[in-house]
Design a protein around this motif. Structure first.
Motif, mmCIF file in Angstrom:
data_model
loop_
_atom_site.group_PDB
_atom_site.id
_atom_site.type_symbol
_atom_site.label_atom_id
_atom_site.label_comp_id
_atom_site.label_asym_id
_atom_site.label_seq_id
_atom_site.Cartn_x
_atom_site.Cartn_y
_atom_site.Cartn_z
ATOM 1 N N PRO A 126 0.817 -1.226 0.000
ATOM 2 C CA PRO A 126 0.000 0.000 0.000
ATOM 3 C C PRO A 126 0.844 1.267 0.000
ATOM 4 O O PRO A 126 0.504 2.240 -0.695
ATOM 5 N N PHE A 127 1.937 1.261 0.772
ATOM 6 C CA PHE A 127 2.782 2.453 0.795
ATOM 7 C C PHE A 127 3.464 2.653 -0.552
ATOM 8 O O PHE A 127 3.602 3.787 -1.039
ATOM 9 N N TYR A 128 3.905 1.540 -1.192
ATOM 10 C CA TYR A 128 4.542 1.652 -2.506
ATOM 11 C C TYR A 128 3.557 2.201 -3.537
ATOM 12 O O TYR A 128 3.907 3.084 -4.336
ATOM 13 N N TYR A 129 2.335 1.696 -3.526
ATOM 14 C CA TYR A 129 1.334 2.163 -4.489
ATOM 15 C C TYR A 129 0.991 3.634 -4.244
ATOM 16 O O TYR A 129 0.800 4.408 -5.192
ATOM 17 N N MET A 130 0.937 4.019 -2.977
ATOM 18 C CA MET A 130 0.700 5.420 -2.638
ATOM 19 C C MET A 130 1.835 6.297 -3.162
ATOM 20 O O MET A 130 1.602 7.389 -3.699
ATOM 21 N N LEU A 131 3.063 5.821 -3.036
ATOM 22 C CA LEU A 131 4.211 6.568 -3.540
ATOM 23 C C LEU A 131 4.176 6.673 -5.059
ATOM 24 O O LEU A 131 4.470 7.740 -5.633
ATOM 25 N N VAL A 132 3.794 5.579 -5.724
ATOM 26 C CA VAL A 132 3.705 5.595 -7.185
ATOM 27 C C VAL A 132 2.651 6.601 -7.650
ATOM 28 O O VAL A 132 2.877 7.377 -8.588
ATOM 29 N N LEU A 133 1.509 6.599 -7.013
ATOM 30 C CA LEU A 133 0.447 7.528 -7.411
ATOM 31 C C LEU A 133 0.859 8.986 -7.200
ATOM 32 O O LEU A 133 0.437 9.864 -7.958
#
Length: 288
Positions: free
Chosen positions: A29-36
């Motif tokens: 979730p943190f990685y996807y948040m960073l990507v977005l």
């Protein structure tokens, strides 16, 4: 291979798989948040499920918008970060200033009701925060502290102090009394014994309490909303993030950038002090 060897190897790989699964669940979730947060909003609308950001579409304009002042067309997160930092540091320092002597007194001094102190401290957590929110709101409004960062600091101290005293008290009890008696024989007073013997030995637990208090104050939302809702210039970062999530016109990329800014300081602080935090949380588990 015998049965014992097979079980040992199997459990070893099973442990690795479980750790990898938990790491994936928590880190994704943190990685996807960073990507977005680093993708242009138009690219996000075209391909919202992409997990890789190309160098050509990498952008940090969302972070610039988040930290830019409201008067300049931004979201004013620098002000929110400053407020959260002041509140969290003040709450941590004041909690430690009260919890350390209080925990030492409970661990070392003999007084009436000493056995019931632990129950009284932990009984605070039997009540949900919303139960004490209204009385605190009324009291702080009459005292003129509603809408001020000082009032919010006092609320956080009341929330974190009981468990801080409990944690530190358990750790102080693991310190051999003979060390303090030896220092007293050498001529050290009570304060000298605490400063030279007890505090250095209790440093891991003190660090754990400091991190616990800081994280509670940094992430707390209910009391910040209740006390500062009509003072936007005094909002904490959690209130600022809630403002972004409620705004229909705010792009989700900007919301994710604000979420990263809220989360990153705690993540860095946790990993930087992880060893001391682990020692402090487990130091009072056994006495001896």
């Amino acid at each position: 291979m015998d049965r014992d060897r097979i079980e040992t190897v199997g459990l070893r790989w099973l442990r690795r798989l479980v750790i990898a699964a938990f790491l994936l669940v928590t880190a994704f979730p943190f990685y996807y948040m960073l990507v977005l947060s680093v993708r242009p909003v138009e690219r996000l609308l075209l391909d919202p499920g992409s997990l890789v950001v190309g160098l050509g579409e990498l952008t940090f304009d969302t972070y610039a918008e988040v930290v830019r002042a409201v008067d300049d067309g931004g979201q004013g997160f620098l002000t929110f970060l400053r407020n959260s930092g002041l509140v969290s540091v003040a709450a941590t320092l004041l909690t430690l200033a009260v919890a350390i002597p209080g925990a030492y007194a409970v661990a070392r001094l003999r007084f009436f009701g000493r056995r019931q102190v632990d129950f009284l401290f932990l009984a605070v957590y039997l009540f949900p925060s919303i139960v004490v929110a209204i009385p605190l709101f009324v009291v702080f409004t009459r005292a003129g502290l509603r809408g001020s960062l000082l009032g919010l600091v006092l609320v956080y101290i009341s929330q974190t102090l009981p468990v801080s005293v409990y944690m530190l008290r358990n750790y102080f009890e693991t310190i051999p009394v003979s060390l303090e008696e030896s220092a007293a024989i050498d001529g050290a007073g009570r304060l000298g014994v605490i400063r030279r013997i007890s505090l250095p030995l209790a440093a891991p637990s003190i660090m754990a309490v400091a991190l616990y208090t800081f994280m509670i104050a940094w992430n707390e939302f209910l009391f910040a909303l209740l006390f500062l809702v009509d003072k936007p210039h005094r909002w904490t970062v959690s209130l600022g993030l809630a403002q972004l999530s409620d705004g229909v016109e705010v792009p989700k990329t900007v919301l994710m950038a604000g979420s990263v800014i809220l989360t990153l300081p705690i993540v860095i602080l946790f990993f930087a002090s992880e060893r001391l935090l682990t020692e402090g949380l487990t130091g009072g588990a056994e006495k001896g």
